[in-house]
Enzyme design. Sequence first.
Site, PDB file in Angstrom:
ATOM      1  N   SER A 152      -9.172  -0.432   6.432  1.00  7.80           N
ATOM      2  CA  SER A 152      -8.955  -0.797   5.717  1.00  7.80           C
ATOM      3  C   SER A 152      -8.252  -1.787   5.167  1.00  7.80           C
ATOM      4  O   SER A 152      -8.146  -2.057   3.581  1.00  7.80           O
ATOM      5  CB  SER A 152      -8.409   0.183   5.455  1.00  7.80           C
ATOM      6  OG  SER A 152      -8.867   1.993   5.199  1.00  7.80           O
ATOM      7  N   SER A 164      -9.397   2.195   2.604  1.00  7.68           N
ATOM      8  CA  SER A 164      -8.626   2.261   2.128  1.00  7.68           C
ATOM      9  C   SER A 164      -7.149   1.378   0.723  1.00  7.68           C
ATOM     10  O   SER A 164      -6.541   1.953   0.238  1.00  7.68           O
ATOM     11  CB  SER A 164      -8.050   3.551   2.501  1.00  7.68           C
ATOM     12  OG  SER A 164      -6.559   2.996   4.192  1.00  7.68           O
ATOM     13  N   LYS A 175       0.792  -1.268  -0.167  1.00  4.11           N
ATOM     14  CA  LYS A 175       0.129  -0.059   0.104  1.00  4.11           C
ATOM     15  C   LYS A 175       0.608   0.960  -0.424  1.00  4.11           C
ATOM     16  O   LYS A 175       2.051   0.767   0.928  1.00  4.11           O
ATOM     17  CB  LYS A 175      -1.091   0.066   1.425  1.00  4.11           C
ATOM     18  CG  LYS A 175      -2.054   1.185   1.465  1.00  4.11           C
ATOM     19  CD  LYS A 175      -2.788   1.118   2.392  1.00  4.11           C
ATOM     20  CE  LYS A 175      -3.616   1.871   2.606  1.00  4.11           C
ATOM     21  NZ  LYS A 175      -5.006   1.964   3.938  1.00  4.11           N
TER      22      LYS A 175
END
Length: 744
Positions: free
Chosen positions: A423, A399, A324
């Site tokens: 997330s 996210s 990420k």
Amino acid sequence: MTTGGRRAVDRAGGRLGDQIAMTSVADEVYGRLREAILDGTYPPGTRLSLRTLADELGVSTMPARESLKRLGVEGLVVFGRRTVTVANLSAEEVRQIFEIRQRLEGLATQWAAERATEEDLRDLRAILDEMADAHLDPVVWRGLNRRFHERLYSCSRSPHLLDLIRNIWDRVTPSMAIYATAVEDFGEAHRQHLQILHLFATKDLPALLATTAEHLEHTAATVVTALTGASGAALEGDQAMTYDELTIESFHAALAAGATTSADLTRWYLGRIEAIDQSQDGPRLGAYVTLNPHALAEAAALDERYAARGELTGPLHGVPVVLKDQAETAGIATSFGSGLFADYVPEQDATVVARLREAGAVILGKSTMCDFAAGWFSFSSRSGFTKNPYDLARETGGSSAGTAAAVAANLALVGIGEDTGGSIRLPSSFTNLFGLRVTTGLIPRTGFSPLVHFQDTPGPMARTVPDLAATLDVVVGYDPADTYTSLATSSPEIGRYREALEDVTRSTLTDFSVGVLADAFGTQPESGETNEVVATAVKRLADLGVRVVDDVELGDGERDLAGWVAATSLYTTVSKHDIDAFLGARPHAPVHSVEEVHTSGVFHELTDLVADIAAGPADPADDPAYYSRRLSQDELRRRLVDLMARTGTDFLVYPTVQVPPPTREALAAKRWTALDFPTNTVLASQSSLPAMSVPCGFTSAGLPVGLEVLGKPLAEKALLRFARAWELATSPRRPSPLLTKAPA
């Protein structure tokens, strides 16, 4: 006879003797090689060098070559230019073979039932008695399994039909080694064998044929699932392996067998990223925002080290990982999802990234996320939307959107996400992945942009539980730069997560009990199918022996579930302070505060939480509700753990998210905001408890649904064991039908 004639005869006799001797050696080598392939000593996909093989067998290359030619005619090996490869059936070929088996064995069953004697039945019962141990050695079990069926079909008194069946068995026998490894517990297969024998003895032919077909379908489904969960290799000549649904274990096995290299695997992923994620002619998922330009060179260096030392660098040797873009990476741009940071290149790795590299991982690149992780969706000023691999018109969820899409679409072997409010688990639920949020403090946050520092935690996302556990082993542990990680020194239960799975079978589920959190099921118009899929999964858990306690409720006389969520939410109170502190410590950052981000206008228009955060206090203590909400988080943790204690359960279970993945159109119409989206993931995040999203089924439209399993503090091993047993019992992973045929 003249002397010359005798010499000619002697020479001819000598040549004939040599030929007979050579034929005898070749027959012996052929038999040994055939047995080694059929018993799994040389698993499907193994590449064999003729010279190496001859040396191993202690013979010259000639009998080895002749033996391999015969095995090639039988379809057990495939010749390349310099090597041979043990035939590796595709999932479709396995299905075809089992369809042929079903027809042949149906006929053999019918003929055998008509002619079976009491002696035949006694022999069959004796074999099943030997198979009664549910934990037999897989090699022993495979031999007994074949003996049982061969003895049953011999009752038909048709050697021709039995020869045909043996021939088709040989084609699939190497894959049966995969079956025996995959099931781990032969209890269900044994139950089916007992039922077959009962119907065989009573001559109930219609039921016998139906049960035999069911047994073969069960076996075929298990083999196919195991194949698609391994390498999915299709080897012809010197064609390289394919790597769909590859696991860490199967990759390392192929590496040891010389069937692939780290560079080969990295090259394959980079090619697939180009085809699926970036090419104008492909689906353009939008999972990656930045690729590591040195990934291939780093993989090649690992190969050189492996060739020189003969051992893996670490538990993730050569494993391509997607990160990420919230994690800083030295020498690779890190944007935190913001267009303002497109050219920001950190000077050092986040602690988690450093640990991955030390374990031998290859960093493929950075994945998409919303601006500063401030939302439940993928939209970002840096990268736009990330499409869901199961429906390109829908959201991947955030996210950790790009990590989820990349791992689900086979654009990386495993991934790292980050979870403040859910997330990791929310996008895992939307993409049929296993995603784990650990007890806050087990994994360092150093080098990750924060949102709420006492809730933030990085974590792994994977297609299988063993891969999740192997990655977790690498990233967990104390970091002097993050005082929260002192927790990682507090218990001997921490670490060795992959090892904790070694004895897990499907029957391990009977060790656990769960409470069904009734008020976590959705009431939105979109919630119906999600609720149905989760309710079906809970019933399946009960059928598999899990003790299920229904109608557990978080709400009490003072607060309902929504009240607990609202009373413990601190995003708009804390995030401004935490992000400002992080950016302020980076002198080379393009901006140094949330206010600057908000003033610039460079954030996605749908990321509504950015404006809310910018309007928050510079010091959280300036918010009158700050301390009461912190205390409420402690109360929530006690409430959840107390519910488990009162009901005598190990976990609470409920839908990870109350609705399926939304369409982009619904989000553009502002169907939900960040603060009212109906996700249950905030329960674990706002109580700092560990939780895992586990794939549990699909809606009628083929959209994945996740079951969240919430545990007590430091219950990660128990969560992993539960999830692994569920995985073995139900095979919940289903590759995206939109991408299985995509070019790579």
